[in-house]
Scaffold this motif. Structure first.
Motif, PDB file in Angstrom:
ATOM      1  N   LEU A   2     -54.839  -2.977  17.490  1.00 26.86           N
ATOM      2  CA  LEU A   2     -54.617  -4.294  16.948  1.00 26.86           C
ATOM      3  C   LEU A   2     -53.161  -4.911  17.392  1.00 26.86           C
ATOM      4  CD1 LEU A   2     -55.787  -3.647  13.328  1.00 26.86           C
ATOM      5  CD2 LEU A   2     -56.676  -5.210  14.664  1.00 26.86           C
ATOM      6  N   PHE A   3     -52.171  -4.128  17.541  1.00 22.34           N
ATOM      7  CA  PHE A   3     -50.835  -4.310  17.816  1.00 22.34           C
ATOM      8  C   PHE A   3     -50.225  -4.052  19.034  1.00 22.34           C
ATOM      9  CE2 PHE A   3     -51.416  -4.197  13.244  1.00 22.34           C
ATOM     10  CZ  PHE A   3     -51.295  -5.113  12.781  1.00 22.34           C
TER      11      PHE A   3
ATOM     12  N   SER B 104     -44.779 -11.095  14.100  1.00 18.26           N
ATOM     13  CA  SER B 104     -44.997 -12.005  15.387  1.00 18.26           C
ATOM     14  C   SER B 104     -46.243 -12.785  15.317  1.00 18.26           C
ATOM     15  CB  SER B 104     -45.494 -10.934  16.508  1.00 18.26           C
ATOM     16  OG  SER B 104     -46.130 -11.751  17.644  1.00 18.26           O
ATOM     17  N   GLU B 105     -46.090 -14.031  15.614  1.00 19.60           N
ATOM     18  CA  GLU B 105     -47.207 -14.973  15.574  1.00 19.60           C
ATOM     19  C   GLU B 105     -48.670 -14.385  16.176  1.00 19.60           C
ATOM     20  OE1 GLU B 105     -46.350 -18.892  15.950  1.00 19.60           O
ATOM     21  OE2 GLU B 105     -44.816 -19.042  14.348  1.00 19.60           O
ATOM     22  N   GLU B 106     -48.360 -13.708  16.972  1.00 21.20           N
ATOM     23  CA  GLU B 106     -49.464 -13.303  17.850  1.00 21.20           C
ATOM     24  C   GLU B 106     -50.121 -12.082  17.149  1.00 21.20           C
ATOM     25  OE1 GLU B 106     -46.581 -13.657  20.591  1.00 21.20           O
ATOM     26  OE2 GLU B 106     -47.636 -15.684  20.165  1.00 21.20           O
ATOM     27  N   ASP B 107     -49.797 -11.531  15.950  1.00 21.79           N
ATOM     28  CA  ASP B 107     -50.214 -10.584  15.332  1.00 21.79           C
ATOM     29  C   ASP B 107     -51.928 -10.938  14.759  1.00 21.79           C
ATOM     30  OD1 ASP B 107     -48.010  -8.892  15.050  1.00 21.79           O
ATOM     31  OD2 ASP B 107     -47.436  -9.226  13.267  1.00 21.79           O
ATOM     32  N   PRO B 108     -52.471 -10.014  14.923  1.00 22.14           N
ATOM     33  CA  PRO B 108     -53.910 -10.508  14.583  1.00 22.14           C
ATOM     34  C   PRO B 108     -54.127 -10.524  13.113  1.00 22.14           C
ATOM     35  CG  PRO B 108     -53.983  -8.155  15.195  1.00 22.14           C
ATOM     36  CD  PRO B 108     -52.589  -8.545  15.384  1.00 22.14           C
ATOM     37  N   ASP B 109     -54.966 -11.448  12.734  1.00 19.91           N
ATOM     38  CA  ASP B 109     -55.035 -11.753  11.293  1.00 19.91           C
ATOM     39  C   ASP B 109     -56.344 -11.954  10.887  1.00 19.91           C
ATOM     40  OD1 ASP B 109     -55.625 -14.238  12.431  1.00 19.91           O
ATOM     41  OD2 ASP B 109     -54.046 -15.401  11.585  1.00 19.91           O
ATOM     42  N   GLU B 110     -57.457 -11.616  11.640  1.00 21.79           N
ATOM     43  CA  GLU B 110     -58.684 -11.387  11.360  1.00 21.79           C
ATOM     44  C   GLU B 110     -59.366 -10.942   9.979  1.00 21.79           C
ATOM     45  OE1 GLU B 110     -58.916  -9.948  15.202  1.00 21.79           O
ATOM     46  OE2 GLU B 110     -57.380 -11.428  14.604  1.00 21.79           O
ATOM     47  N   PHE B 111     -58.359  -9.834   9.676  1.00 14.03           N
ATOM     48  CA  PHE B 111     -58.785  -9.177   8.648  1.00 14.03           C
ATOM     49  C   PHE B 111     -58.452  -9.508   7.200  1.00 14.03           C
ATOM     50  CE2 PHE B 111     -55.027  -7.406  10.823  1.00 14.03           C
ATOM     51  CZ  PHE B 111     -53.976  -7.731   9.644  1.00 14.03           C
ATOM     52  N   ILE B 112     -57.534 -10.841   7.376  1.00 11.36           N
ATOM     53  CA  ILE B 112     -57.244 -11.403   6.331  1.00 11.36           C
ATOM     54  C   ILE B 112     -58.349 -12.587   6.008  1.00 11.36           C
ATOM     55  CG2 ILE B 112     -55.398 -12.834   4.955  1.00 11.36           C
ATOM     56  CD1 ILE B 112     -53.698 -11.813   7.093  1.00 11.36           C
ATOM     57  N   LYS B 113     -59.092 -12.261   4.796  1.00 14.48           N
ATOM     58  CA  LYS B 113     -60.333 -13.103   4.565  1.00 14.48           C
ATOM     59  C   LYS B 113     -59.944 -14.179   3.346  1.00 14.48           C
ATOM     60  CE  LYS B 113     -63.667 -10.907   6.963  1.00 14.48           C
ATOM     61  NZ  LYS B 113     -63.240 -10.192   8.029  1.00 14.48           N
TER      62      LYS B 113
ATOM     63  N   GLU C   1     -36.633  -0.146  20.166  1.00 12.98           N
ATOM     64  CA  GLU C   1     -37.758  -0.873  19.959  1.00 12.98           C
ATOM     65  C   GLU C   1     -37.812  -0.914  18.347  1.00 12.98           C
ATOM     66  OE1 GLU C   1     -42.592  -1.364  20.853  1.00 12.98           O
ATOM     67  OE2 GLU C   1     -41.773   0.483  21.228  1.00 12.98           O
ATOM     68  N   LYS C   2     -37.873  -2.176  17.748  1.00 12.05           N
ATOM     69  CA  LYS C   2     -38.042  -2.190  16.340  1.00 12.05           C
ATOM     70  C   LYS C   2     -39.340  -1.413  15.759  1.00 12.05           C
ATOM     71  CE  LYS C   2     -35.114  -5.981  14.607  1.00 12.05           C
ATOM     72  NZ  LYS C   2     -35.190  -6.858  13.920  1.00 12.05           N
ATOM     73  N   PRO C   3     -39.387  -0.773  14.684  1.00 11.44           N
ATOM     74  CA  PRO C   3     -40.493  -0.473  14.219  1.00 11.44           C
ATOM     75  C   PRO C   3     -41.690  -1.455  13.876  1.00 11.44           C
ATOM     76  CG  PRO C   3     -38.765   0.509  12.809  1.00 11.44           C
ATOM     77  CD  PRO C   3     -38.247  -0.818  13.872  1.00 11.44           C
ATOM     78  N   LEU C   4     -42.795  -1.165  13.855  1.00 12.87           N
ATOM     79  CA  LEU C   4     -43.861  -2.046  13.994  1.00 12.87           C
ATOM     80  C   LEU C   4     -43.520  -3.003  12.649  1.00 12.87           C
ATOM     81  CD1 LEU C   4     -46.764  -3.248  15.118  1.00 12.87           C
ATOM     82  CD2 LEU C   4     -47.783  -1.422  13.424  1.00 12.87           C
ATOM     83  N   LEU C   5     -43.683  -2.209  11.437  1.00 10.15           N
ATOM     84  CA  LEU C   5     -43.542  -3.069  10.245  1.00 10.15           C
ATOM     85  C   LEU C   5     -42.211  -3.741   9.954  1.00 10.15           C
ATOM     86  CD1 LEU C   5     -45.570  -0.193   8.321  1.00 10.15           C
ATOM     87  CD2 LEU C   5     -46.401  -2.220   9.056  1.00 10.15           C
ATOM     88  N   ALA C   6     -41.468  -3.579  10.741  1.00 13.02           N
ATOM     89  CA  ALA C   6     -40.021  -4.595  10.472  1.00 13.02           C
ATOM     90  C   ALA C   6     -40.210  -5.660  11.593  1.00 13.02           C
ATOM     91  CB  ALA C   6     -38.860  -3.522  11.279  1.00 13.02           C
ATOM     92  N   VAL C   7     -41.320  -6.002  12.076  1.00  6.00           N
ATOM     93  CA  VAL C   7     -41.523  -6.938  13.264  1.00  6.00           C
ATOM     94  C   VAL C   7     -42.490  -8.161  12.695  1.00  6.00           C
ATOM     95  CG1 VAL C   7     -41.965  -7.574  15.457  1.00  6.00           C
ATOM     96  CG2 VAL C   7     -40.678  -5.553  15.054  1.00  6.00           C
TER      97      VAL C   7
END
Lengths: 293, 349
Positions: A265-266, A284-293, A276-282
């Motif tokens: 996903l990321f 990004s508008e490109e992050d996928p959001d299909e799972f948010i219903k 590199e910043k930890p994933l959960l500290a970042v």
């Protein structure tokens, strides 16, 4: 591993450790020691006279980075640590999360061709390993016989995770229920994990208590799942939790599922780059959001 | 009492298990689960594994289960105490160390308070021992008092000794065992040559245990040196999990909490920081080495003070399954030398 390789590498580890301790560049060295029964266990070396205890062979399974958690509190200790490629990823993840200070750690990186269990079988984590040479080190204990090619992200083998994904929901529930029922809540998975460093673990919170600490099916399910979620995007896949579990719960299936999803996903993998910043500290508008219903 | 001794083969042992089950006993024996040996309820004799040094868990799991309901709250605002159902149990294939552990638990759970839940489960449970012919390098039962050794049978009702590839000497040790051996329809009466073979196996097994400990000296040295920095040094590689205490056949600490309408008691471990944390927030065992030291002292000092025995039975589980291979035998046996080295050292924070 040939005897000459282990002897050479053991010699180098001892030599570097001795000079670090003599020059007072490290307060102590965390390494491996041979037990009388042929197994290997962690050892703490405080003075140059003790470096002869240190060894290197293909039974150096433990991820010694878990012991760095103990230095988080004091913030003063300067520690030298013998680390394989997989262990270094934990150190990098701790650096990414700001838990340890780079200057205080001396990494004795070791080229590793894989670790074996007491029966001589290569460990699963070693079969999956793509980092035979550590990504970060202060001194390298090289072994020219070890394949140190750059890793290829597309070659990652998630087949054991995919086997579980292929199960029907009912099958999967039955599978995990059987596993969760075995859990005795000894928290060895938590204590051995280099990234489980919370001052107060969610399962120990009792004002209010929101995860049952009883080894009931409900409590165990919550423990196993919340542990996985807390480590998503942080777990580097060292599989120490899997090794120590006294009731053989295949914890790596949960953690590697999270690793796989985070990668898919990321495009992120924890423990590869200290800056590199930890994933959960970042965000990004490109992050996928299909799972948010 | 004339103890009856018989010699049976594997098939005879299977038939004996079937007879026990037919007579209403739940038979708990070492079984194979994914290549490892765990105590579990068996449905037939063939599920009882006979080639094992010891099971990963101990019979404790069935007498003092990891979680049990002790009372429940009802809708009409009354409280009902709940007790375990009386089940006729046979523990089969119990190693002498684990049988000794049950004896310690019997004492403990009837010391200053008779624990109804433990006693109901323990009830008339029958212990059928299986002598150890090949103790592991991690075993040290012979140093722990009470005559304990690889063929020790004082704490069981019946004893099995594997004489060769497929024959077992089976003998009644207690009256309970005497009554049960009558269920054994097969087998031949043992002769003196069988006894001689058993004795030879016992002597061999005892010789294989080379680890020695002087309990009295250990007790004294430890009792005098609680504050030694030695304990901090040896505790360093301990990661602070509860494996040693939960797999230990004698560790018996528990917590009690309410969940929904149930009051539950479940295992707790002195290795956890939360275990000794007071409501005020103060924690007398606030550092890892203090928790580690407590486990060692409970085994070798406190239980001896309270009930005149060591609480360790030398089974070696704590070391075998420890993520860092922390060796309680080594730590205790080297305490005297180690402590004199650290005598003048203050415990650093």
């Amino acid at each position: 591993m040939r005897a000459s390789e282990t002897n050479d590498m053991t010699g180098k580890i001892r030599q570097i450790s001795r000079s670090l301790l003599e020059a007072k560049e490290a307060d102590y060295v965390i390494g491996y020691e041979l037990e009388t029964d042929g197994s290997v266990c962690p050892v703490f070396i405080d003075c140059p006279e003790e470096v002869e205890k240190l060894v290197w062979n293909d039974r150096c399974i433990h991820n010694l980075a878990s012991f760095l958690k103990k230095t988080i509190d004091d913030g003063e200790s300067r520690v030298a640590i013998v680390s394989k490629g997989c262990d270094v990823k934990s150190i990098v993840a701790l650096l990414q999360e700001g838990q340890i200070v780079r200057d205080k750690i001396k990494v004795l990186g070791v080229d590793c061709s894989g670790q074996r269990d007491e029966k001589g079988n290569l460990l699963l984590k070693c079969k999956l390993c793509r980092d035979h040479r550590p990504l970060l080190y202060d001194s390298l204990i090289a072994n020219e016989r070890v394949d140190v090619r750059e890793f290829d992200v597309d070659s990652v083998d998630y087949s054991e995770v995919e086997d579980v994904e292929k199960m029907s929901v009912e099958e999967r529930l039955r599978f995990w229920k059987e596993e969760a029922e075995k859990c005795i809540r000894c928290y060895a998975c938590r204590e051995v994990c280099p990234l489980c460093y919370c001052v107060e673990c969610f399962t120990d919170q009792n004002l209010p208590k929101y995860v049952p600490s009883t080894p009931s099916i409900k409590g165990n399910f919550l423990w196993l799942l919340m542990r996985t979620f807390d480590l998503a995007g942080r777990c580097t896949g060292c599989m120490e939790c899997d090794r120590v579990c006294p009731v053989d719960i295949p914890l790596h299936l949960l953690n590697r599922k999270a690793i796989k999803d985070v990668a898919t996903l990321f495009g992120y993998e924890a423990g590869r780059n200290p800056s590199e910043k930890p994933l959960l500290a970042v965000f990004s508008e490109e992050d996928p959001d299909e799972f948010i219903k | 009492m004339v103890t009856e001794k018989k010699v049976i083969d594997d098939e005879g042992l299977n038939q004996f298990v079937s007879a026990l089950i037919q007579h209403g006993y739940a038979v708990i024996a070492p079984t194979i689960k994914a290549d490892r040996v765990f105590y579990g309820v068996v449905e037939k004799g063939s599920e009882f594994v006979r080639e094992y040094s010891n099971a990963q868990n101990s019979p404790k799991d069935f007498l003092f289960p990891r979680m049990e309901e002790i009372l429940r709250f009802t809708d009409d605002e009354t409280v009902v105490e709940t007790f375990p159902k009386a089940v006729k149990r046979v523990f089969l294939g119990v190693r002498p160390c684990d049988a000794m552990a049950i004896k310690h638990l019997d004492k403990l759970f009837n010391w200053d308070y008779a624990d109804t839940h433990y006693n109901k489960r323990r009830g008339d449970a029958v212990l059928i021992g299986l002598a150890c012919n090949t103790p592991k390098s991690s075993c040290f039962c012979t140093s722990l008092g009470g005559g304990l050794g690889p063929h020790h049978k004082k704490n069981v009702d019946m004893m099995l000794t594997k004489l060769d590839r497929s024959s077992y000497l089976i003998e009644a040790v207690s009256e309970l065992g005497e009554a049960l051996i009558s269920l054994l329809e097969c087998g031949v009466l043992a002769t003196s040559s069988h006894d001689e073979k058993a004795l030879e196996l016992r002597e061999n097994a005892e010789k294989m245990i080379t680890k020695r400990l002087n309990l009295d000296e250990t007790f004294k040295v430890m009792d005098d040196n609680f504050d030694s920095a030695y304990w901090k040094t040896v505790a360093r590689k301990c990661i602070g999990c509860g494996i040693c205490t939960y797999l230990c056949p004698t560790c018996h600490c528990f917590d009690i909490q309410d969940e929904g309408l149930f009051r539950l008691r479940f295992w707790d471990s002195c290795q956890f920081a939360l275990y000794s944390k007071h409501a005020s927030g103060h924690n007398p065992r606030d550092q890892p080495h203090k928790r580690f030291r407590n486990r060692v002292y409970h085994k070798f000092v406190y239980f001896k003070k309270n009930l005149d025995e060591a609480l360790c039975v030398g089974c070696g589980r704590c070391k075998t399954y420890c993520p860092s291979k922390v060796d309680i035998f080594k730590i205790v046996s080297e305490a005297e030398a180690g402590i004199s080295e650290y005598r003048s050292v203050e415990i650093p924070k």
